[in-house]
Enzyme design. Structure first.
Site, short mmCIF file in Angstrom:
data_model
loop_
_atom_site.label_atom_id
_atom_site.label_comp_id
_atom_site.label_asym_id
_atom_site.label_seq_id
_atom_site.Cartn_x
_atom_site.Cartn_y
_atom_site.Cartn_z
N SER A 34 0.84 -1.19 0.00
CA SER A 34 0.00 0.00 0.00
C SER A 34 0.88 1.25 0.00
O SER A 34 1.74 1.41 -0.86
CB SER A 34 -0.95 -0.04 1.20
OG SER A 34 -2.04 0.82 1.02
N ASP B 58 -5.99 -3.51 -2.34
CA ASP B 58 -4.92 -3.24 -1.38
C ASP B 58 -4.26 -4.53 -0.85
O ASP B 58 -4.94 -5.44 -0.38
CB ASP B 58 -5.52 -2.47 -0.20
CG ASP B 58 -4.48 -1.83 0.69
OD1 ASP B 58 -3.29 -2.19 0.59
OD2 ASP B 58 -4.87 -0.97 1.50
#
Length: 342
Positions: free
Chosen positions: A38, A152
């Site tokens: 991320s 993610d």
């Protein structure tokens, strides 16, 4: 001995990685390989490309309204923001084009939306792999990569220690930005977390107000409605993205009703808004997955800066967060030196 650095997820908290990296280098720690998830993938890609200083300068220049514009909040399928300008900026100014061209071996991780499998990127074109790693569910739209939809990497591997080992690291330093969600700390820090959720809600309330100004039928005729902050957004980043086609004002009304907190009865506290529920739930999920993964594959050094007062969308606090990263390493300097020397 080859040293690996695993940079964890954490949205705006990820600017702390910049300060941590700079402090480690000042301490004489030579990082050989890097892995990120991320925001850790975003910062890690810039670092492995040799452009961390440029990223820091840009991040520290951002205002809260510039962040709002860069997020590209609008009406779209799969998420409430695109963040496309942020990833375009990475590709243009902070990152090389391929993993092989990086100055240090680097890997990023995303999650296959339909199988739940961990998807690792460590070779070939960078393309949209960093964007996929950063695609926070519901906030950013999933990224189509090949025949898969990716979200993610924090859903399955928030602090990718294993990727450092796959890249050949003998000694791994991991950075966990979400150490606050622990049972023994939750009650003490309840107020801090509630305040963070309020700030996240405020961020998206600003987004709603901007959308209403864009789509209001008489917005073009009433100059008094455009305040200085809206002008700043339009000048800095050409405003929040407009969706294709015309959108009726009643649709915006409906969205506002859904996102804005519903007033509670006088005898009860106001319930959290949709964005607060989403962001807090993701933080809890991520914290639990992190503890599980780190227990199964522990790093040699675990760095956990205390960031209880930082909301997930406060990207405009980069300068402060970089300083927090440096302070964290300063406190752990002796421990780091000792463990690296044994």
């Amino acid at each position: 001995m080859k040293i690996g650095l695993a940079l964890g997820a954490g949205a705006a908290r990820g600017w702390t990685h910049i300060g941590i990296i700079e402090a480690l280098e000042k301490l004489g720690v030579r990082i050989d390989v890097v892995a990120g998830c991320s925001i850790g993938a975003y910062v890690g890609a810039a670092y492995a490309s040799g452009r961390l200083e440029e990223l820091k300068e840009w991040a520290c220049s951002l205002s809260d309204w510039q962040v709002l514009a860069l997020m590209g909040v609008g009406l779209r399928r799969g998420g409430i923001a695109s963040g496309q300008k942020v990833f375009d900026k990475l590709a243009a100014d902070f990152c090389v084009e391929t993993y092989e061209a990086m100055q240090k071996p680097f890997a990023s991780v995303a999650t296959d939306l339909y199988t739940g499998r961990e998807v690792v990127f460590n070779s070939g074109p960078i393309g949209d792999t960093i964007q996929a790693s950063c695609a926070i569910p519901a906030l950013f739209s999933p990224v189509a990569h090949g025949d898969r939809w990716l979200v993610d990497g924090a859903v399955v591997n928030p602090v990718p220690v294993n990727l450092c080992r796959q890249l050949g690291a003998d000694f791994v330093i991991a950075v966990n930005l979400n150490a606050d969600f622990r049972p023994m700390r939750l009650e003490k820090l309840r107020n801090d977390h509630e305040e963070n959720q309020r700030k996240t809600e405020d961020f998206f309330t600003k987004s709603q107000n901007v959308l209403r100004q864009w789509f209001s039928p008489d917005s073009k005729d009433d100059d008094n409605k455009a305040d200085e902050e809206q002008k700043l957004i339009e000048n800095d980043s050409e405003g929040v993205e407009k969706t294709e086609g015309s959108v009726a004002s009643d649709v915006i009304e409906k969205i506002e009703e859904e996102v804005t907190e519903v007033p509670a009865k006088a005898s009860k506290r106001n319930p959290p808004g949709i964005m607060s529920v989403m962001s807090s739930s993701l933080e809890i999920l991520q914290a639990r997955v992190t503890r599980s993964r780190l227990a199964g594959d522990p790093p040699d050094i675990l760095i956990e800066p205390q960031l209880t007062d930082v909301g997930i969308m406060e990207f405009h606090r980069a300068q402060e967060l970089c300083a927090k990263g440096e302070e964290t390493i300063s406190r752990l300097a002796e421990q780091i030196r000792y463990q690296l020397s044994t």
